[in-house]
Design an enzyme around this catalytic site. Structure first.
Site, PDB file in Angstrom:
ATOM      1  N   GLU A  86     -14.258  -9.261  -8.770  1.00  0.00           N
ATOM      2  CA  GLU A  86     -13.090 -10.152  -8.866  1.00  0.00           C
ATOM      3  C   GLU A  86     -12.833 -10.830  -7.517  1.00  0.00           C
ATOM      4  O   GLU A  86     -12.978 -10.195  -6.468  1.00  0.00           O
ATOM      5  CB  GLU A  86     -11.889  -9.295  -9.283  1.00  0.00           C
ATOM      6  CG  GLU A  86     -10.564 -10.039  -9.386  1.00  0.00           C
ATOM      7  CD  GLU A  86      -9.415  -9.086  -9.727  1.00  0.00           C
ATOM      8  OE1 GLU A  86      -9.650  -8.070 -10.430  1.00  0.00           O
ATOM      9  OE2 GLU A  86      -8.291  -9.336  -9.270  1.00  0.00           O
ATOM     10  N   LYS A  88      -7.042  -3.854 -16.429  1.00  0.00           N
ATOM     11  CA  LYS A  88      -7.017  -3.268 -15.081  1.00  0.00           C
ATOM     12  C   LYS A  88      -5.597  -2.805 -14.825  1.00  0.00           C
ATOM     13  O   LYS A  88      -4.696  -3.613 -14.646  1.00  0.00           O
ATOM     14  CB  LYS A  88      -7.450  -4.330 -14.070  1.00  0.00           C
ATOM     15  CG  LYS A  88      -7.662  -3.773 -12.671  1.00  0.00           C
ATOM     16  CD  LYS A  88      -8.172  -4.841 -11.712  1.00  0.00           C
ATOM     17  CE  LYS A  88      -7.056  -5.618 -11.085  1.00  0.00           C
ATOM     18  NZ  LYS A  88      -7.430  -6.280  -9.801  1.00  0.00           N
ATOM     19  N   GLN A 137     -10.315  -4.968  -1.281  1.00  0.00           N
ATOM     20  CA  GLN A 137      -9.004  -4.501  -1.750  1.00  0.00           C
ATOM     21  C   GLN A 137      -9.084  -3.348  -2.760  1.00  0.00           C
ATOM     22  O   GLN A 137      -8.270  -2.433  -2.711  1.00  0.00           O
ATOM     23  CB  GLN A 137      -8.246  -5.675  -2.376  1.00  0.00           C
ATOM     24  CG  GLN A 137      -6.848  -5.333  -2.856  1.00  0.00           C
ATOM     25  CD  GLN A 137      -6.111  -6.556  -3.388  1.00  0.00           C
ATOM     26  OE1 GLN A 137      -5.577  -7.340  -2.616  1.00  0.00           O
ATOM     27  NE2 GLN A 137      -6.114  -6.738  -4.687  1.00  0.00           N
ATOM     28  N   GLU A 138     -10.059  -3.423  -3.697  1.00  0.00           N
ATOM     29  CA  GLU A 138     -10.107  -2.416  -4.762  1.00  0.00           C
ATOM     30  C   GLU A 138     -11.542  -2.040  -5.110  1.00  0.00           C
ATOM     31  O   GLU A 138     -12.365  -2.921  -5.369  1.00  0.00           O
ATOM     32  CB  GLU A 138      -9.432  -2.959  -6.043  1.00  0.00           C
ATOM     33  CG  GLU A 138      -7.980  -3.345  -5.831  1.00  0.00           C
ATOM     34  CD  GLU A 138      -7.391  -4.167  -6.992  1.00  0.00           C
ATOM     35  OE1 GLU A 138      -7.926  -4.110  -8.116  1.00  0.00           O
ATOM     36  OE2 GLU A 138      -6.412  -4.883  -6.738  1.00  0.00           O
ATOM     37  N   LYS A 156      -2.496 -12.174 -15.788  1.00  0.00           N
ATOM     38  CA  LYS A 156      -1.270 -11.528 -15.334  1.00  0.00           C
ATOM     39  C   LYS A 156      -0.100 -12.387 -15.808  1.00  0.00           C
ATOM     40  O   LYS A 156       0.105 -13.493 -15.286  1.00  0.00           O
ATOM     41  CB  LYS A 156      -1.245 -11.456 -13.810  1.00  0.00           C
ATOM     42  CG  LYS A 156      -2.312 -10.552 -13.188  1.00  0.00           C
ATOM     43  CD  LYS A 156      -2.401 -10.794 -11.683  1.00  0.00           C
ATOM     44  CE  LYS A 156      -3.165  -9.699 -10.951  1.00  0.00           C
ATOM     45  NZ  LYS A 156      -3.437 -10.077  -9.534  1.00  0.00           N
ATOM     46  N   ASP A 207     -12.467  -5.567  -6.621  1.00  0.00           N
ATOM     47  CA  ASP A 207     -11.657  -6.757  -6.360  1.00  0.00           C
ATOM     48  C   ASP A 207     -11.725  -6.999  -4.856  1.00  0.00           C
ATOM     49  O   ASP A 207     -11.163  -6.231  -4.070  1.00  0.00           O
ATOM     50  CB  ASP A 207     -10.201  -6.576  -6.816  1.00  0.00           C
ATOM     51  CG  ASP A 207      -9.371  -7.848  -6.591  1.00  0.00           C
ATOM     52  OD1 ASP A 207      -9.934  -8.844  -6.096  1.00  0.00           O
ATOM     53  OD2 ASP A 207      -8.165  -7.826  -6.907  1.00  0.00           O
ATOM     54  N   HIS A 264      -2.346  -5.421 -14.450  1.00  0.00           N
ATOM     55  CA  HIS A 264      -1.098  -5.058 -13.773  1.00  0.00           C
ATOM     56  C   HIS A 264      -0.965  -5.821 -12.460  1.00  0.00           C
ATOM     57  O   HIS A 264      -1.854  -6.597 -12.096  1.00  0.00           O
ATOM     58  CB  HIS A 264      -1.065  -3.542 -13.500  1.00  0.00           C
ATOM     59  CG  HIS A 264      -2.105  -3.064 -12.510  1.00  0.00           C
ATOM     60  ND1 HIS A 264      -2.087  -1.817 -11.946  1.00  0.00           N
ATOM     61  CD2 HIS A 264      -3.215  -3.668 -11.986  1.00  0.00           C
ATOM     62  CE1 HIS A 264      -3.106  -1.672 -11.133  1.00  0.00           C
ATOM     63  NE2 HIS A 264      -3.804  -2.777 -11.139  1.00  0.00           N
ATOM     64  N   ARG A 265       0.109  -5.588 -11.720  1.00  0.00           N
ATOM     65  CA  ARG A 265       0.273  -6.048 -10.346  1.00  0.00           C
ATOM     66  C   ARG A 265       0.373  -4.819  -9.441  1.00  0.00           C
ATOM     67  O   ARG A 265       0.573  -3.702  -9.904  1.00  0.00           O
ATOM     68  CB  ARG A 265       1.554  -6.888 -10.163  1.00  0.00           C
ATOM     69  CG  ARG A 265       1.665  -8.121 -11.024  1.00  0.00           C
ATOM     70  CD  ARG A 265       0.483  -9.063 -10.925  1.00  0.00           C
ATOM     71  NE  ARG A 265       0.139  -9.520  -9.593  1.00  0.00           N
ATOM     72  CZ  ARG A 265       0.301 -10.763  -9.142  1.00  0.00           C
ATOM     73  NH1 ARG A 265       0.837 -11.675  -9.931  1.00  0.00           N
ATOM     74  NH2 ARG A 265      -0.088 -11.110  -7.929  1.00  0.00           N
ATOM     75  N   SER A 266       0.281  -5.048  -8.138  1.00  0.00           N
ATOM     76  CA  SER A 266       0.400  -3.906  -7.225  1.00  0.00           C
ATOM     77  C   SER A 266       1.820  -3.335  -7.246  1.00  0.00           C
ATOM     78  O   SER A 266       2.018  -2.128  -7.118  1.00  0.00           O
ATOM     79  CB  SER A 266      -0.016  -4.308  -5.812  1.00  0.00           C
ATOM     80  OG  SER A 266       0.654  -5.469  -5.391  1.00  0.00           O
ATOM     81  N   SER A 306      -0.893  -9.334  -2.932  1.00  0.00           N
ATOM     82  CA  SER A 306      -1.951 -10.296  -2.596  1.00  0.00           C
ATOM     83  C   SER A 306      -1.865 -11.438  -3.605  1.00  0.00           C
ATOM     84  O   SER A 306      -2.775 -11.686  -4.373  1.00  0.00           O
ATOM     85  CB  SER A 306      -3.324  -9.629  -2.636  1.00  0.00           C
ATOM     86  OG  SER A 306      -3.671  -9.227  -3.937  1.00  0.00           O
ATOM     87  N   ASP A 326      -9.062 -14.299 -10.251  1.00  0.00           N
ATOM     88  CA  ASP A 326      -7.655 -13.879 -10.281  1.00  0.00           C
ATOM     89  C   ASP A 326      -6.846 -14.954  -9.537  1.00  0.00           C
ATOM     90  O   ASP A 326      -6.268 -15.850 -10.165  1.00  0.00           O
ATOM     91  CB  ASP A 326      -7.531 -12.499  -9.625  1.00  0.00           C
ATOM     92  CG  ASP A 326      -6.094 -12.061  -9.390  1.00  0.00           C
ATOM     93  OD1 ASP A 326      -5.168 -12.689  -9.916  1.00  0.00           O
ATOM     94  OD2 ASP A 326      -5.889 -11.063  -8.642  1.00  0.00           O
ATOM     95  N   HIS A 371      -2.924  -3.864   0.045  1.00  0.00           N
ATOM     96  CA  HIS A 371      -2.271  -2.756  -0.669  1.00  0.00           C
ATOM     97  C   HIS A 371      -2.152  -1.483   0.164  1.00  0.00           C
ATOM     98  O   HIS A 371      -1.548  -0.506  -0.271  1.00  0.00           O
ATOM     99  CB  HIS A 371      -3.011  -2.446  -1.974  1.00  0.00           C
ATOM    100  CG  HIS A 371      -2.946  -3.588  -2.947  1.00  0.00           C
ATOM    101  ND1 HIS A 371      -3.764  -3.665  -4.049  1.00  0.00           N
ATOM    102  CD2 HIS A 371      -2.166  -4.689  -2.980  1.00  0.00           C
ATOM    103  CE1 HIS A 371      -3.482  -4.770  -4.726  1.00  0.00           C
ATOM    104  NE2 HIS A 371      -2.524  -5.413  -4.093  1.00  0.00           N
ATOM    105  N   GLU A 376      -1.337   0.889  -5.423  1.00  0.00           N
ATOM    106  CA  GLU A 376      -1.727   1.100  -6.819  1.00  0.00           C
ATOM    107  C   GLU A 376      -2.204   2.519  -7.080  1.00  0.00           C
ATOM    108  O   GLU A 376      -2.757   2.807  -8.138  1.00  0.00           O
ATOM    109  CB  GLU A 376      -2.811   0.090  -7.215  1.00  0.00           C
ATOM    110  CG  GLU A 376      -2.284  -1.344  -7.211  1.00  0.00           C
ATOM    111  CD  GLU A 376      -3.315  -2.365  -7.670  1.00  0.00           C
ATOM    112  OE1 GLU A 376      -4.479  -1.995  -7.914  1.00  0.00           O
ATOM    113  OE2 GLU A 376      -2.932  -3.548  -7.771  1.00  0.00           O
TER     114      GLU A 376
HETATM  115  P1  PGA Z   1      -1.508  -7.993  -6.434  1.00  0.00           P
HETATM  116  O1  PGA Z   1      -2.937  -7.302  -6.506  1.00  0.00           O
HETATM  117  O2  PGA Z   1      -0.736  -7.555  -7.622  1.00  0.00           O
HETATM  118  O3  PGA Z   1      -0.972  -7.490  -5.133  1.00  0.00           O
HETATM  119  O4  PGA Z   1      -1.769  -9.480  -6.438  1.00  0.00           O
HETATM  120  C1  PGA Z   1      -3.664  -7.132  -7.670  1.00  0.00           C
HETATM  121  C2  PGA Z   1      -4.883  -7.993  -7.671  1.00  0.00           C
HETATM  122  O5  PGA Z   1      -5.159  -8.726  -6.687  1.00  0.00           O
HETATM  123  O6  PGA Z   1      -5.607  -7.987  -8.657  1.00  0.00           O
HETATM  124 ZN    ZN Z   2      -7.067  -9.491  -7.711  1.00  0.00          ZN
END
Ligand code: PGA
Ligand code: ZN
Length: 398
Positions: A273, A376, A152-153, A325, A230, A353-355, A40, A300, A144, A194
């Protein structure tokens, strides 16, 4: 002095190729790092090139500017050489994946020369004795996982934990408790990228399940575990129609803002987020004014670890926290600049981190070095526990 830089294609956690960099120095220092990868991704992130292209271009353009030219211990020189070799603002020539791998590998080589842990080389000597609180992804969907939640999270936030170690285990326990609750309700399911559970349920039911699980674990551990989210709002946003789509449910921007404010209130959210689209600085400012004293409103995709976008947010009062990131911007110097700019303006940096991840642990060190309040980096799964276990080691001076 850097004497050798090698690049190769290795696997990430999704089974996709990513860039690994080795940096060697004259005095015998060695550092190795890998680039993560988003799904994402924000529209304004630095560019991740196809791995073959990223490696070939970095070999041609960047390595000659590094080998025999710069000291690994001078991170700004390393990163300036990468920027100079690339010549664009978004690393579209050598790829942010090559750039970030080299940048992080150089830092590790410099730490190796010093015989110091990476966090210390990155500025950890003068940090306090506080540690970042890990935010653990326990239920998720969005980009994800297919056919799971729209949000998403759903993150466990063990804000009351007395140590990193206890926080890490609390998040794993919430993840396990969510699994049990899903089982009990006949909703057994697989996991997303994740490692979060990816049930095919509505967001409302996910809140219910995550609340139940955090309460079970809170009773057990005896400290407070909050909930964070998130939303990845840019992924829900239909720019053509100017609405947010949660499957059949459609929300206009003002309804989206009201919905988020309601969620913050109802679930006492510690952290939210990307509640809205990455172009909507005004909406962020409005939401932050509404909910932002107790709750972190974190950008983000809004900020993409970019000081110029952060500056715009600061001027407008958009968000009060920034996700960090390194691969969104491409170098450690730019990453640390974003952290410091945030800090000076009262924005809490959250290292992330990233996914798509690897066993690389750089972000654990970065979080400790910069005294970030949160990191995170998932709750379970080898590429996530690589960072979590590294945090425990750092806490134990191991
Ligand atoms: P991504 O997701 O690494 O796929 O961008 C993580 C996030 O959105 O925080
Ligand atoms: Zn995010």
């Amino acid at each position: 002095l850097v004497t050798d830089v090698r690049l190769r294609r290795v696997l990430d956690s999704r089974g996709n190729p990513t860039v690994e960099a080795d940096v060697r120095t004259e005095s015998g220092g060695f550092g190795r790092a890998k680039a993560p990868s988003g799904a994402s991704t924000g529209e304004y992130e630095a560019i991740e090139l196809p791995v073959g292209e990223a490696i070939a271009n970095a070999r041609e353009l960047a390595i000659p500017r590094l080998v025999g030219e710069v000291y690994a211990g001078n991170q700004r020189d390393i990163d300036a050489a990468l920027r100079g070799a690339d010549g664009t603002d978004d690393f579209s020539q050598i790829g942010a994946n090559s750039a970030v791998a080299i940048s992080m590998a150089a830092a590790k080589a410099a730490a190796d020369v010093l015989g110091a842990p990476l966090f210390q080389h990155l500025g950890g000597t003068f940090r306090g004795d506080t540690f970042p609180t890990p935010l653990g992804n326990v239920v998720g969907g969005g980009e994800h996982a297919a056919d799971a939640t729209h949000i998403q999270e759903f993150l466990a936030a063990p804000v009351g934990a007395p140590s990193v170690e206890e926080a890490v285990f609390a998040n794993a326990a919430v993840h396990a408790a969510v699994g049990d609750v899903l089982d009990e309700r006949g909703l057994a399911c697989g996991k997303g990228d994740e490692g979060a559970w990816a049930p095919s349920i509505e967001d409302e039911q996910a809140f219910d399940i995550v609340s139940e699980a955090t309460e079970i674990v809170e009773d057990d551990v005896g400290f407070e575990i909050g909930i964070g989210l998130d939303i990845a709002g840019a992924e829900l946003y239909d720019a053509e129609e100017g609405v947010y789509r949660y499957g059949e449910t459609v929300r206009e921007t003002d309804e989206q803002l009201a919905y988020i404010a309601e969620l913050v209130d109802e679930h006492d959210l510690v952290y939210v987020e990307d509640p809205i689209d990455e172009d909507d600085f005004e909406g962020y400012a409005e939401l932050t004014a509404r909910v932002g004293t107790e709750t972190l409103v974190c950008g983000d995709d809004l900020f993409v670890t970019n000081v110029d976008r952060l500056e715009r947010g600061i001027e407008m009062g958009a968000a009060n926290s920034i996700l960090i990131k390194p691969n969104q911007i491409g170098t450690l110097s730019d990453t640390v600049d974003a952290v410091e700019r945030a800090r000076r303006n009262g924005y809490d940096p959250v290292i992330s981190h990233r996914s798509g991840e690897t066993e690389d642990t750089t972000i654990a060190h970065l979080a400790v070095a910069t005294d970030a309040p949160f990191i995170k980096t998932g709750a379970v799964g080898g590429e996530r526990t690589a960072k979590l276990n590294e945090l425990i080691r750092i806490e134990h001076n191991a």
